[in-house]
Motif scaffolding. Structure first.
Motif, mmCIF file in Angstrom:
data_model
loop_
_atom_site.group_PDB
_atom_site.id
_atom_site.type_symbol
_atom_site.label_atom_id
_atom_site.label_comp_id
_atom_site.label_asym_id
_atom_site.label_seq_id
_atom_site.Cartn_x
_atom_site.Cartn_y
_atom_site.Cartn_z
ATOM 1 N N ALA A 237 0.833 -1.207 0.000
ATOM 2 C CA ALA A 237 0.000 0.000 0.000
ATOM 3 C C ALA A 237 0.866 1.255 0.000
ATOM 4 C CB ALA A 237 -0.936 -0.006 1.204
ATOM 5 N N GLY B 89 0.937 4.170 -2.757
ATOM 6 C CA GLY B 89 0.738 5.536 -2.303
ATOM 7 C C GLY B 89 1.882 6.462 -2.690
ATOM 8 N N GLY C 42 1.771 9.590 -5.112
ATOM 9 C CA GLY C 42 2.234 10.884 -4.606
ATOM 10 C C GLY C 42 3.284 11.503 -5.499
#
Length: 154
Positions: free
Chosen positions: A93, A97, A101
């Protein structure tokens, strides 16, 4: 075998914690895993040592294998699956992420990652140092002699 529902929840919680703080840590997570598994009474020291040996000589991510072995001890195949997933999912995860980002923020995100990496590396180095010191104390003089011989012959 069979730690009960509460024991499995605690084990899965510990593995989620390890997976979260140990993003990409590999063998550096051995002392963290020991604290979570032995310190909480899920495994005894001897079993943890055996599991660590097995995890080191088989292919794959060491923390996931240690989690799976501890889960198998506590809850059979289902416990093994739950513990392995709990260690692996936070890193997966976080990777997704971070990639999202970086795409959204651009090059400025790299500065944040650099600062975070320094802090995480310092934390892992301290834990590894404590683990090595513990092993050396437990091994006594004989282990120190072996280490000198191995180091000198390398």
């Amino acid at each position: 075998m069979g730690a009960g529902r509460r024991g499995m929840l605690e084990l899965v919680g510990s593995m989620l914690k390890v997976g979260t703080i140990g993003f990409g840590g590999g063998a550096a997570l051995i002392p963290v895993m020991e604290k979570e598994l032995v310190g909480r009474g899920t495994l005894d020291e001897r079993t943890f040592g055996t599991h660590t040996l097995i995890a080191n000589i088989t292919p794959g991510a060491l923390p996931v294998k240690l989690g799976a072995l501890a889960g198998a001890e506590a809850g059979g195949w289902l416990g093994s699956l739950q513990s392995a997933l709990a260690v692996a999912l936070p890193g997966a995860a976080a990777t997704v992420g971070l990639l999202a980002g970086f795409t959204a923020i651009g090059a400025g995100a790299m500065r944040f990652v650099e600062f975070a990496a320094v802090g995480i590396a310092a934390f892992i180095i301290v834990l590894l140092g404590e683990f090595v010191a513990k092993v050396l104390r437990a091994g006594g003089r004989r282990l120190r002699v072996y280490l000198v011989v191995v180091t000198a012959s390398s």
